[in-house]
Design a protein around this motif. Structure first.
Motif, mmCIF file in Angstrom:
data_model
loop_
_atom_site.group_PDB
_atom_site.id
_atom_site.type_symbol
_atom_site.label_atom_id
_atom_site.label_comp_id
_atom_site.label_asym_id
_atom_site.label_seq_id
_atom_site.Cartn_x
_atom_site.Cartn_y
_atom_site.Cartn_z
ATOM 1 N N MET A 23 8.224 -11.046 36.937
ATOM 2 C CA MET A 23 7.968 -12.444 36.640
ATOM 3 C C MET A 23 9.018 -13.330 37.301
ATOM 4 N N LEU A 24 10.275 -12.913 37.263
ATOM 5 C CA LEU A 24 11.329 -13.680 37.927
ATOM 6 C C LEU A 24 11.103 -13.705 39.438
ATOM 7 N N ALA A 25 10.743 -12.565 40.011
ATOM 8 C CA ALA A 25 10.481 -12.500 41.455
ATOM 9 C C ALA A 25 9.331 -13.427 41.841
ATOM 10 N N GLU A 26 8.304 -13.491 41.016
ATOM 11 C CA GLU A 26 7.165 -14.375 41.284
ATOM 12 C C GLU A 26 7.579 -15.843 41.252
ATOM 13 N N ASN A 27 8.685 -16.127 40.569
ATOM 14 C CA ASN A 27 9.204 -17.494 40.492
ATOM 15 C C ASN A 27 10.370 -17.723 41.453
ATOM 16 N N GLY A 28 10.534 -16.817 42.415
ATOM 17 C CA GLY A 28 11.533 -16.987 43.465
ATOM 18 C C GLY A 28 12.954 -16.624 43.064
ATOM 19 N N ILE A 29 13.110 -15.841 41.994
ATOM 20 C CA ILE A 29 14.444 -15.451 41.529
ATOM 21 C C ILE A 29 14.631 -13.950 41.743
ATOM 22 N N PRO A 30 15.474 -13.553 42.685
ATOM 23 C CA PRO A 30 15.751 -12.127 42.866
ATOM 24 C C PRO A 30 16.448 -11.574 41.621
ATOM 25 N N ALA A 31 16.026 -10.404 41.194
ATOM 26 C CA ALA A 31 16.608 -9.775 40.009
ATOM 27 C C ALA A 31 16.763 -8.280 40.258
ATOM 28 N N VAL A 32 17.727 -7.681 39.560
ATOM 29 C CA VAL A 32 18.014 -6.254 39.695
ATOM 30 C C VAL A 32 18.080 -5.640 38.300
ATOM 31 N N LEU A 33 17.413 -4.509 38.110
ATOM 32 C CA LEU A 33 17.520 -3.752 36.871
ATOM 33 C C LEU A 33 18.497 -2.605 37.078
ATOM 34 N N LEU A 34 19.430 -2.463 36.165
ATOM 35 C CA LEU A 34 20.377 -1.356 36.189
ATOM 36 C C LEU A 34 20.056 -0.470 34.996
ATOM 37 N N ASN A 35 19.444 0.677 35.275
ATOM 38 C CA ASN A 35 18.968 1.568 34.231
ATOM 39 C C ASN A 35 20.068 2.551 33.845
ATOM 40 N N LYS A 36 20.554 2.437 32.616
ATOM 41 C CA LYS A 36 21.605 3.325 32.115
ATOM 42 C C LYS A 36 21.044 4.334 31.115
ATOM 43 N N GLN A 37 19.712 4.465 31.086
ATOM 44 C CA GLN A 37 19.093 5.394 30.147
ATOM 45 C C GLN A 37 19.268 6.830 30.602
ATOM 46 N N ASP A 38 19.425 7.713 29.631
ATOM 47 C CA ASP A 38 19.456 9.138 29.893
ATOM 48 C C ASP A 38 18.069 9.568 30.350
ATOM 49 N N SER A 39 17.970 10.276 31.453
ATOM 50 C CA SER A 39 16.666 10.627 32.013
ATOM 51 C C SER A 39 15.910 11.661 31.191
ATOM 52 N N SER A 40 16.584 12.447 30.399
ATOM 53 C CA SER A 40 15.915 13.467 29.600
ATOM 54 C C SER A 40 15.467 12.939 28.241
ATOM 55 N N PHE A 41 16.338 12.200 27.588
ATOM 56 C CA PHE A 41 16.070 11.786 26.212
ATOM 57 C C PHE A 41 15.667 10.324 26.082
ATOM 58 N N MET A 42 15.738 9.557 27.177
ATOM 59 C CA MET A 42 15.306 8.167 27.225
ATOM 60 C C MET A 42 15.988 7.274 26.183
ATOM 61 N N PHE A 43 17.272 7.477 25.974
ATOM 62 C CA PHE A 43 18.016 6.544 25.141
ATOM 63 C C PHE A 43 19.047 5.866 26.020
ATOM 64 N N GLY A 44 19.455 4.690 25.628
ATOM 65 C CA GLY A 44 20.394 3.917 26.422
ATOM 66 C C GLY A 44 19.801 2.562 26.745
ATOM 67 N N LYS A 45 20.476 1.829 27.569
ATOM 68 C CA LYS A 45 20.112 0.451 27.864
ATOM 69 C C LYS A 45 19.717 0.266 29.322
ATOM 70 N N ILE A 46 18.945 -0.796 29.544
ATOM 71 C CA ILE A 46 18.570 -1.215 30.880
ATOM 72 C C ILE A 46 18.976 -2.681 30.986
ATOM 73 N N ASP A 47 19.824 -3.011 31.945
ATOM 74 C CA ASP A 47 20.338 -4.371 32.088
ATOM 75 C C ASP A 47 19.648 -5.083 33.245
ATOM 76 N N LEU A 48 19.328 -6.360 33.023
ATOM 77 C CA LEU A 48 18.721 -7.210 34.041
ATOM 78 C C LEU A 48 19.765 -8.190 34.545
ATOM 79 N N PHE A 49 19.970 -8.196 35.856
ATOM 80 C CA PHE A 49 20.953 -9.068 36.497
ATOM 81 C C PHE A 49 20.264 -10.049 37.434
ATOM 82 N N VAL A 50 20.802 -11.264 37.485
ATOM 83 C CA VAL A 50 20.379 -12.264 38.469
ATOM 84 C C VAL A 50 21.625 -12.877 39.080
#
Length: 72
Positions: A23-50
């Motif tokens: 949605m941000l990209a569609e509005n001309g705002i570059p954004a990056v997701l930094l996924n800190k979740q554990d790949s096996s158990f899927m716990f942790g956080k995902i951060d959105l940066f602009v």
């Protein structure tokens, strides 16, 4: 993360993070997701940066689109 980028949102749901990033990209705002979740158990956080220059508009767009999790 490179200098000048600010975390504006934190998720536990990767799909919601991708939707907001798109949605941000569609509005001309570059954004990056930094996924800190554990790949096996899927716990942790995902951060959105602009770029700090887009921070105000990005936060307003997220609020208007009902972003649910904000731990920033």
């Amino acid at each position: 993360m490179e200098k000048g980028w600010i975390k504006i949102q934190t998720y536990t749901d990767a799909i919601r993070g991708e939707m907001d990033k798109q949605m941000l990209a569609e509005n001309g705002i570059p954004a990056v997701l930094l996924n800190k979740q554990d790949s096996s158990f899927m716990f942790g956080k995902i951060d959105l940066f602009v770029n700090e220059n887009d921070c105000g508009l990005a936060q307003r767009l997220l609020q208007e689109n009902g972003a649910e999790e904000n731990e920033n």
